[in-house]
Design an enzyme around this catalytic site. Structure first.
Site, PDB file in Angstrom:
ATOM      1  N   ASP A 294       0.863  -1.168   0.000  1.00 22.88           N
ATOM      2  CA  ASP A 294       0.000   0.000   0.000  1.00 22.88           C
ATOM      3  C   ASP A 294       0.914   1.237   0.000  1.00 22.88           C
ATOM      4  OD1 ASP A 294      -2.310   1.696   0.567  1.00 22.88           O
ATOM      5  OD2 ASP A 294      -1.503   1.777   2.606  1.00 22.88           O
TER       6      ASP A 294
ATOM      7  N   ASP B  87      -0.106   4.954   1.002  1.00 26.06           N
ATOM      8  CA  ASP B  87      -0.289   5.944   2.080  1.00 26.06           C
ATOM      9  C   ASP B  87      -0.440   5.262   3.437  1.00 26.06           C
ATOM     10  OD1 ASP B  87      -0.276   8.040   0.194  1.00 26.06           O
ATOM     11  OD2 ASP B  87      -2.389   7.689  -0.239  1.00 26.06           O
TER      12      ASP B  87
HETATM   13 MG   LIG Z   1      -2.968   3.014   3.598  1.00 26.07          MG
END
Ligand SMILES: [Mg+2]
Ligand SMILES: [Zn+2]
Length: 171
Positions: free
Chosen positions: A11, A13
């Site tokens: 992922d 962020d």
């Molecule tokens: Mg995230």
């Protein structure tokens, strides 16, 4: 070298970089602890790397695709090239096929990297990442941040306190 994974997906962020909501400014990109070290270590072992990210700011009209691309380019300046970038630009209400927790982007990433899902891991910071991985047949590792919901941490099949510990589980 068959004991190493084919690929590790991340992922973006809250996992590779600090989560600045709807950030369109490459100058605001800050790496999470250990990020540079772990991607370097994985690549040194021949493990392919990719990024799978929801960017609903585009669908919400808060960000342009060009801004997201500029932030992603900054991430690659800091962390080197990833073998695939999977970006969902849609609003959560769009009912798109790609937004996590859908497995679509995880599966697409595996295909682009020529990685077997059962030999692939997905490291993320919220349950949508865990669910997307599980639905794709990929092993999730949740690395919580202070904003990760405690229930999501409890339900995750594998957790690690930080990126270094997560990658130590797979190498
Ligand atoms: Mg995230
Ligand atoms: Zn989408």
């Amino acid at each position: 070298m068959d004991h190493y994974p084919d690929a590790v997906l991340f992922d973006r962020d809250g996992t590779l970089i600090s989560d600045v909501p709807y950030n369109g400014d490459p100058g605001e990109v800050r790496l999470m602890p250990g990020a540079r070290e772990v991607v370097r270590l994985l690549r040194a072992h021949g493990v392919r790397t990719g990024v799978v990210t929801n960017q609903s700011g585009i669908g919400r009209g808060l960000l342009t695709r060009a801004q997201v691309d500029a932030v992603n380019a900054r991430v690659e300046v800091l962390l080197g090239r990833f073998g695939t970038w999977q970006v969902c630009p849609h609003h959560p209400d769009d009912g798109c096929p790609c937004r996590k927790p859908s497995p679509t982007m995880v599966l697409n990433a595996c295909e682009e990297l020529n990685a077997r899902p059962e030999r692939t891991y997905f490291i993320g910071d919220i349950e949508a990442d865990v669910k997307a991985a599980l639905a794709a047949g990929v092993t999730p590792i949740l690395v919580p941040t202070p904003v990760t919901l405690p229930d999501e941490v409890d339900r995750a099949p594998h957790t690690a306190p930080d990126l270094r510990a997560a990658v130590a589980m797979v190498l």
